[in-house]
Design an enzyme around this catalytic site. Structure first.
Site, mmCIF file in Angstrom:
data_model
loop_
_atom_site.group_PDB
_atom_site.id
_atom_site.type_symbol
_atom_site.label_atom_id
_atom_site.label_comp_id
_atom_site.label_asym_id
_atom_site.label_seq_id
_atom_site.Cartn_x
_atom_site.Cartn_y
_atom_site.Cartn_z
ATOM 1 N N GLN A 119 0.829 -1.204 0.000
ATOM 2 C CA GLN A 119 0.000 0.000 0.000
ATOM 3 C C GLN A 119 0.862 1.252 0.000
ATOM 4 O O GLN A 119 1.910 1.301 0.636
ATOM 5 C CB GLN A 119 -0.903 0.011 1.231
ATOM 6 C CG GLN A 119 -2.084 -0.927 1.123
ATOM 7 C CD GLN A 119 -3.001 -0.834 2.327
ATOM 8 O OE1 GLN A 119 -3.012 -1.706 3.175
ATOM 9 N NE2 GLN A 119 -3.794 0.214 2.388
ATOM 10 N N ARG A 174 -8.583 -9.340 4.287
ATOM 11 C CA ARG A 174 -7.502 -8.868 5.165
ATOM 12 C C ARG A 174 -7.647 -7.374 5.420
ATOM 13 O O ARG A 174 -7.536 -6.900 6.562
ATOM 14 C CB ARG A 174 -6.154 -9.176 4.514
ATOM 15 C CG ARG A 174 -4.916 -8.676 5.250
ATOM 16 C CD ARG A 174 -3.680 -9.027 4.421
ATOM 17 N NE ARG A 174 -2.408 -8.675 5.044
ATOM 18 C CZ ARG A 174 -1.777 -7.514 4.888
ATOM 19 N NH1 ARG A 174 -2.323 -6.554 4.139
ATOM 20 N NH2 ARG A 174 -0.608 -7.289 5.465
ATOM 21 N N GLN A 201 2.462 -11.441 10.403
ATOM 22 C CA GLN A 201 2.819 -10.244 9.654
ATOM 23 C C GLN A 201 1.928 -9.059 10.000
ATOM 24 O O GLN A 201 2.374 -7.907 10.003
ATOM 25 C CB GLN A 201 2.746 -10.520 8.149
ATOM 26 C CG GLN A 201 3.337 -9.413 7.290
ATOM 27 C CD GLN A 201 2.602 -9.252 5.973
ATOM 28 O OE1 GLN A 201 1.379 -9.219 5.927
ATOM 29 N NE2 GLN A 201 3.362 -9.152 4.899
ATOM 30 N N HIS A 249 0.891 -3.431 11.368
ATOM 31 C CA HIS A 249 2.085 -4.113 11.887
ATOM 32 C C HIS A 249 2.385 -3.842 13.353
ATOM 33 O O HIS A 249 3.522 -4.028 13.786
ATOM 34 C CB HIS A 249 3.308 -3.792 11.017
ATOM 35 C CG HIS A 249 3.118 -4.174 9.585
ATOM 36 N ND1 HIS A 249 3.032 -5.479 9.175
ATOM 37 C CD2 HIS A 249 2.954 -3.422 8.464
ATOM 38 C CE1 HIS A 249 2.838 -5.523 7.859
ATOM 39 N NE2 HIS A 249 2.774 -4.281 7.413
ATOM 40 N N SER A 295 5.023 -5.794 3.038
ATOM 41 C CA SER A 295 3.700 -5.869 3.655
ATOM 42 C C SER A 295 2.730 -6.606 2.731
ATOM 43 O O SER A 295 2.927 -7.786 2.440
ATOM 44 C CB SER A 295 3.208 -4.461 4.009
ATOM 45 O OG SER A 295 2.078 -4.527 4.844
ATOM 46 N N LEU A 296 1.694 -5.942 2.218
ATOM 47 C CA LEU A 296 0.746 -6.606 1.319
ATOM 48 C C LEU A 296 1.455 -7.226 0.117
ATOM 49 O O LEU A 296 1.017 -8.252 -0.410
ATOM 50 C CB LEU A 296 -0.299 -5.599 0.830
ATOM 51 C CG LEU A 296 -1.209 -6.169 -0.260
ATOM 52 C CD1 LEU A 296 -2.251 -7.080 0.333
ATOM 53 C CD2 LEU A 296 -1.807 -5.097 -1.111
#
Length: 316
Positions: A12, A118, A251, A202, A93-94
Site C-alpha cells: 500500500q 484482510r 505479519q 504491523h 507488507s501486502l
C-alpha cells in the site's frame, strides 16, 4: 552468483489512478489479470484504477486487492517478455501476497478475495482515528525502538517498518504516536511526520485482525512456493505450509524487516532486483540499503525495456 533477478512487490502507498495504463496499452495480459481479479471479487478493479477517484483507490479495502493484482500483472508481463523465473522473491507488507501468487503458493483468485478480507479485518480492528502511523528520518533503529518504549506510557507504540537506514515507520494509538513525533524531533529526527493511512499496520493493535485472518486462511489452499519467498517477519523462506500460514498471521502485528530482506538478497549472490508494480518506492529504499544490488522498477514499457536490457548484461 545468481544470474536470475530477485523480484520485489510493493504494498500500500504505491497506488495511483491510471497506474499501469501504458503497460496495459501494449500488453493485454495486464487487462486480463485485472479481469480475473474483478471476476473473483465481483467488482470492476480496472475501472477503479483507470476511472475511479483517488479517495476510492486509497480506501484500504480497494487498495489491497488492487495492489496485489497490479504486482501479479507486471510479473506476468515480465515473465512473458523475459522468459525468466526469479532467484527469490519478497514483498513489502501486502506485497508479500503478490510474491506468494507469483511463486505459485497461493491461487490468484483466492489471493484477491483474501486481500480484500484482510483489508476489512484491519479496518475493523481499530476505530477510525484511534490509531496512526508516522515516518521518522535520520534516527537509528535503536533510537526509534527506545523512543517508542519511552513514549508508549501503557499504550501501543512500536517501530513497525524498518524501511531503509535512517528511515523507520512507527505505529500505535494516535496519542502515543503524537507523543513520539514530538520526542523524535527533540532527538534530532530530520523529519517526523504522520502518514495518511487509516490503519495502524504491523503493531499490536492488529492482533484482532490477525485472529480473524488466521481463521480465514484455513479456507485458502496454500502450498509451499516454487520460488523462495522471504517473509517480512522472519526474513526467511517458510519450510512448511503451517509455517507459511503462521508467518502471514504474524505479519499483521509484526514489523516489516525490509533492510534485512534486501541484505539477505545480496548475501545470496543476487545482483539485480526488479520492483514489479506501480511506482518505485522499493527501488528508492533498496538504493539506500545496499548499492551492491541494482534495483529497477518495472511499471510501463520504458521501464520494462530497461529491465530487459539490464538482465541481458547480467546474463553475459
Amino acid at each position: 552468483m545468481s544470474q536470475l533477478p530477485a523480484i520485489f512487490f510493493p504494498g500500500q502507498g504505491s497506488q495511483t489512478v491510471g497506474m499501469l495504463d501504458a503497460l496495459a496499452a501494449v500488453y493485454s495480459v495486464v487487462r486480463q489479470t485485472f479481469e480475473e481479479a474483478s471476476d473473483a471479487l465481483g467488482k470492476n478493479l480496472w475501472h477503479l484504477v483507470t476511472q475511479g477517484s483517488k479517495e476510492e483507490i486509497d480506501h484500504t479495502e480497494n487498495t489491497q486487492p488492487v495492489m496485489l493484482t497490479a504486482g501479479v500483472a507486471v510479473w506476468r508481463v515480465w515473465q512473458a517478455q523475459s522468459g525468466q523465473s526469479a532467484a527469490l522473491m519478497a514483498g513489502h507488507s501486502l506485497g508479500e501476497y503478490s510474491a506468494l501468487v507469483a511463486a505459485n503458493a497461493l491461487p490468484f483468485a483466492d489471493a484477491v478475495r483474501l486481500a480484500a478480507d484482510r483489508a476489512r479485518f484491519m479496518q475493523e480492528a481499530v476505530p477510525a482515528g484511534a490509531g496512526a502511523m508516522a515516518a521518522l528520518l535520520n534516527l537509528t533503529d535503536q533510537q526509534v525502538i527506545a523512543l517508542c518504549a519511552e513514549q508508549a506510557r501503557g499504550e501501543v507504540l512500536a517501530a513497525v517498518n524498518f524501511n531503509a537506514v535512517g528511515q523507520v515507520v512507527i505505529a500505535g494509538t494516535t496519542t502515543a504516536v503524537n507523543r513520539a513525533l514530538v520526542a523524535a524531533k527533540a532527538a534530532g529526527a530530520r523529519k517526523a511526520v504522520l502518514l495518511p493511512v487509516s490503519v495502524p499496520s504491523h503493531c499490536a493493535l492488529m492482533r484482532p485482525a490477525a485472529a480473524r485472518l488466521a481463521e480465514r486462511l484455513t479456507a485458502v489452499p496454500l502450498k509451499l512456493p516454487t520460488i523462495p519467498v522471504l517473509h517480512n517477519v522472519s526474513v526467511t523462506a517458510a519450510i512448511s505450509v503451517n509455517e507459511l500460514h503462521e508467518l502471514l498471521v504474524q505479519q499483521l502485528y509484526s514489523p516489516v524487516h525490509w533492510v534485512d530482506t534486501v541484505r539477505t538478497v545480496t548475501a545470496s549472490g543476487v545482483t539485480l532486483a526488479l520492483e514489479c508494480g506501480p511506482g518505485k518506492v522499493l527501488t528508492g529504499l533498496c538504493k539506500r540499503i545496499d548499492d551492491n544490488l541494482t534495483t529497477l522498477p518495472v511499471f510501463d514499457p520504458k521501464t520494462l525495456d530497461a529491465a530487459l536490457e539490464a538482465m541481458a548484461h547480467v546474463e553475459r
